[in-house]
Design a protein around this motif. Structure first.
Motif, PDB file in Angstrom:
ATOM      1  N   ASP A 198       0.779  -1.110   0.184  1.00  0.00           N
ATOM      2  CA  ASP A 198      -0.155   0.005   0.055  1.00  0.00           C
ATOM      3  C   ASP A 198       0.664   1.351   0.120  1.00  0.00           C
ATOM      4  O   ASP A 198       0.174   2.403   0.253  1.00  0.00           O
ATOM      5  N   ALA A 199       2.191   1.158  -0.275  1.00  0.00           N
ATOM      6  CA  ALA A 199       2.802   2.406  -0.503  1.00  0.00           C
ATOM      7  C   ALA A 199       3.182   2.919  -1.940  1.00  0.00           C
ATOM      8  O   ALA A 199       2.645   2.101  -2.683  1.00  0.00           O
ATOM      9  N   SER A 200       4.025   3.463  -1.988  1.00  0.00           N
ATOM     10  CA  SER A 200       4.306   4.542  -3.250  1.00  0.00           C
ATOM     11  C   SER A 200       5.776   3.999  -3.659  1.00  0.00           C
ATOM     12  O   SER A 200       6.687   4.645  -3.086  1.00  0.00           O
ATOM     13  N   THR A 201       6.351   3.063  -4.518  1.00  0.00           N
ATOM     14  CA  THR A 201       7.601   2.787  -4.798  1.00  0.00           C
ATOM     15  C   THR A 201       7.928   2.864  -6.272  1.00  0.00           C
ATOM     16  O   THR A 201       7.063   2.445  -7.193  1.00  0.00           O
ATOM     17  N   THR A 202       9.193   3.474  -6.575  1.00  0.00           N
ATOM     18  CA  THR A 202       9.318   3.914  -7.929  1.00  0.00           C
ATOM     19  C   THR A 202      10.797   3.298  -7.956  1.00  0.00           C
ATOM     20  O   THR A 202      11.831   3.468  -7.242  1.00  0.00           O
ATOM     21  N   ILE A 203      11.133   2.443  -8.953  1.00  0.00           N
ATOM     22  CA  ILE A 203      12.487   1.838  -9.526  1.00  0.00           C
ATOM     23  C   ILE A 203      12.863   2.279 -10.774  1.00  0.00           C
ATOM     24  O   ILE A 203      12.335   2.400 -11.717  1.00  0.00           O
ATOM     25  N   LEU A 204      13.964   3.157 -10.849  1.00  0.00           N
ATOM     26  CA  LEU A 204      14.529   3.555 -11.800  1.00  0.00           C
ATOM     27  C   LEU A 204      16.270   3.259 -12.292  1.00  0.00           C
ATOM     28  O   LEU A 204      16.807   2.942 -11.238  1.00  0.00           O
ATOM     29  N   ASN A 205      16.233   2.875 -13.392  1.00  0.00           N
ATOM     30  CA  ASN A 205      17.673   2.505 -13.873  1.00  0.00           C
ATOM     31  C   ASN A 205      18.421   1.380 -12.986  1.00  0.00           C
ATOM     32  O   ASN A 205      19.657   1.612 -12.498  1.00  0.00           O
ATOM     33  N   SER A 206      17.716   0.403 -12.570  1.00  0.00           N
ATOM     34  CA  SER A 206      17.958  -0.535 -11.862  1.00  0.00           C
ATOM     35  C   SER A 206      17.973  -1.979 -12.422  1.00  0.00           C
ATOM     36  O   SER A 206      17.348  -2.090 -13.362  1.00  0.00           O
ATOM     37  N   ARG A 207      18.537  -3.135 -11.507  1.00  0.00           N
ATOM     38  CA  ARG A 207      18.524  -4.407 -11.928  1.00  0.00           C
ATOM     39  C   ARG A 207      17.879  -5.141 -10.718  1.00  0.00           C
ATOM     40  O   ARG A 207      18.717  -5.107  -9.787  1.00  0.00           O
ATOM     41  N   ILE A 208      16.910  -6.011 -11.028  1.00  0.00           N
ATOM     42  CA  ILE A 208      16.429  -6.961 -10.306  1.00  0.00           C
ATOM     43  C   ILE A 208      16.546  -8.242 -10.569  1.00  0.00           C
ATOM     44  O   ILE A 208      15.820  -8.805 -11.371  1.00  0.00           O
ATOM     45  N   THR A 209      17.591  -8.856  -9.891  1.00  0.00           N
ATOM     46  CA  THR A 209      18.045 -10.386 -10.476  1.00  0.00           C
ATOM     47  C   THR A 209      18.306 -11.326  -9.414  1.00  0.00           C
ATOM     48  O   THR A 209      18.791 -11.046  -8.419  1.00  0.00           O
ATOM     49  N   ASN A 210      18.184 -12.597  -9.852  1.00  0.00           N
ATOM     50  CA  ASN A 210      18.521 -13.729  -9.031  1.00  0.00           C
ATOM     51  C   ASN A 210      17.887 -13.817  -7.806  1.00  0.00           C
ATOM     52  O   ASN A 210      18.649 -13.991  -6.650  1.00  0.00           O
ATOM     53  N   ASN A 211      16.457 -13.535  -7.490  1.00  0.00           N
ATOM     54  CA  ASN A 211      16.052 -13.550  -6.359  1.00  0.00           C
ATOM     55  C   ASN A 211      14.728 -14.689  -6.537  1.00  0.00           C
ATOM     56  O   ASN A 211      14.633 -15.056  -7.367  1.00  0.00           O
TER      57      ASN A 211
END
Length: 560
Positions: A198-211
């Motif tokens: 229920d929050a506001s999250t912004t992801i920029l110029n990032s890598r989300i890997t191997n989780n």
């Protein structure tokens, strides 16, 4: 179902570089400690939480503590190691952030926060924004948290969501810029990388890997009811057993210029114990959405699900009404290729909109809008490319139309066996894409009336208002549109990639080799003479004469 925000306030992307900084703490100790003499990262976070110098950390700014405090990290790995019982006061385990702060490293390739140092038998996530108020009560005060230029890694939770980062404070605006979230494990719950409640999250110029969430949903991110905005980022090689190899969305998801690749929803065994028949998990290799979603200039490639929706699985979508604002999912210039459903009897290799046949299933529904998008070369036993009912905005390219209902609008191409594309690779820009190769039927086949368009993000999130704007760039930030088939008419391409006309390399003009002027004459004392030819510079003749004379003189001395 409309795009109505479920949090208080509006989404604002706040970067550290644009914030007025109050207190600044420079972390000087890589080892983990609490209430010690050194300024560790944990002590720095505690200074922010209590708005006062703590445990060896001293505010280096002339300002006092305020709402724009900052923690500065150097090019080091900060390993969390203070173990203890589960709590939300920052004393043990993960770092608990209670106030607004910007934590800035030297870059995601140089600065890391790791949860790998806890005592044997103890594990925890890396970062936590815990709720201040549990249950009914007053509204939580809002905080703004920015993570920039760092890696979050090695979180491990025996239970609980968000092994890397848990944003559980509703009145929070969180921005991740140049952040890598990797190798985090939610052992028995959702969200290997991040949970957004229920929050506001912004992801920029990032890598989300191997989780991983090997026994539940959301290999990377579980957006439980908040706003999640992603731009210019990559989700690669994340894994879950349930739904959403990369993302499970139950709120508002907006992704632009982003690639989802090699994510998996590996599934398990059905209640009847028969693999592939009535399986209760393994949906949405990249994305599982049951709420509002918009994708613009996005590539979804080489993802895998066991049961349905190799790329995207959309469930409980709203029924179509003809009003764009009533659509729950929207795709604009998206490329969905080479995804697969591996289980026997699987459905929707690319996209499945409630297309799977399950006990008690309601069959295909609508509410899934697709515009100027390419869906091809996906694989599944049933409905290889897409299954279910779609609301076509036109100018789409669909490979195998079996199971896809609705792609009959102006400009739609169906049954295209070969879209003529290259492999997933670096074609320029920060994210991998599939290039359109010369001769692709997607080139110059986008909307030739209005041009390729997409809604502006902010009005969509704030009120569900669709304010269309022209797409002037593709996923790589290359110019869109480019005239190819007709040099006088620029029409955008279908999908996330815009074909660029090669610029001819000019052929260099060879430089003529100068012909040396003829010399003749007599050098005094040598038996030779030298006079410049007509038009030869006198200075050049003089230097040549002196050089020859010196050479002959040196030889004469050697001979003597």
């Amino acid at each position: 179902m409309t795009f109505i925000p479920r949090i208080l306030g509006s989404l604002t992307i706040l970067l550290f570089s644009g914030m007025a900084v109050a207190a600044t703490i420079n972390v000087t100790e890589t080892a983990d400690s609490f209430d010690g003499s050194a300024c560790s990262l944990r002590n720095a976070v505690e200074s922010i939480n209590v708005a006062a110098d703590f445990g060896g950390c001293i505010n280096s700014s002339a300002d006092g503590y305020g709402v724009n405090d900052a923690i500065s990290l150097t090019a080091q790995t900060y390993v969390l190691s203070v173990g203890g019982s589960d709590e939300d006061d920052n004393e043990f385990g993960d770092l608990d952030i209670l106030n607004s702060v910007a934590i800035t490293g030297a870059g995601s390739a140089q600065t890391a926060i790791s949860a790998s140092g806890f005592p044997d038998g103890e594990t925890d996530r890396v970062l936590h924004l815990p709720p201040l108020i549990v249950g009914d009560g007053p509204v939580e005060p809002s905080i703004v948290v920015t993570l920039q230029g760092l890696t979050v890694r090695d979180g491990s939770l025996p239970d609980g969501e968000g092994a890397g980062v848990a944003v559980e404070r509703e009145a929070a605006e969180v921005t991740l810029d140049d952040v890598v979230i990797t190798q985090n494990l939610a052992e028995e719950d959702d969200a290997g990388a991040l949970v957004n409640t229920d929050a506001s999250t912004t992801i920029l110029n990032s890598r989300i890997t191997n989780n991983q969430a090997p026994n539940e949903d959301a290999g990377a991110i579980d957006n439980e009811g908040g706003v999640l905005v992603i731009d210019n980022s990559t989700f690669d090689n994340n894994l879950c057993a349930g739904s959403g190899g990369a993302i499970q969305n139950g709120g508002i998801l907006v992704a632009t210029r982003t690639t989802f690749s090699r994510n998996q929803a590996v599934g398990g065994i059905s209640e009847a114990g028969i693999e592939g028949a009535g399986i209760s998990d393994g949906f949405g290799g990249a994305i599982d959405t049951s709420a509002n979603m918009m994708l613009v200039n996005v590539t979804i490639s080489n993802n895998e699900a066991l049961s349905a929706g190799g790329g995207i699985w959309a469930e409980d979508a709203s029924l179509p009404t003809g009003d764009l604002a009533e659509l729950s999912s929207l795709l604009f210039n998206v490329t969905v290729v080479q995804n697969s459903v591996t289980g026997a009897g699987g459905f929707g290799g690319g996209i499945c909109v409630d297309c799977q046949v399950l006990p008690g299933g309601e069959g295909p529904v609508g509410g899934f809008g697709v515009f100027n998008s390419l869906i091809a070369q996906n694989d599944s036993e049933n409905f290889p490319d897409c299954g279910g009912s779609f609301d076509s905005g036109g100018y789409n390219l669909i490979g195998n139309i079996d199971g896809c209902d609705g792609f009959t609008a102006t400009g739609d191409q169906t049954g295209v066996a070969d879209p003529v594309i290259g492999p997933l690779q670096n074609n320029g820009g920060p994210t991998e894409t599939h290039a359109l190769l010369e001769g692709s039927p997607a080139i110059d086949r986008g909307n030739d009336v209005d041009g390729c368009q997409a809604p502006q993000v902010q009005p969509l999130i704030d009120s569900g208002t669709f304010v269309l704007e022209t797409l002037t760039e593709d996923q790589r930030a290359f110019t869109r549109p480019v005239a190819v088939l007709d040099p006088a008419l620029a029409i955008c391409d279908i999908g996330a990639f815009e074909f660029q006309v090669p610029v001819p390399t000019p052929t260099p003009t060879p430089t003529a080799t100068p012909t040396p002027p003829p010399f003749q004459g007599f050098i005094e004392g040598s038996g030779c003479s030298l006079n410049p030819a007509a038009g030869a510079p006198a200075a050049a003749s003089l230097w040549l004469a002196l050089g020859l004379a010196g050479l002959l003189g040196w030889r004469k001395k050697v001979q003597e």
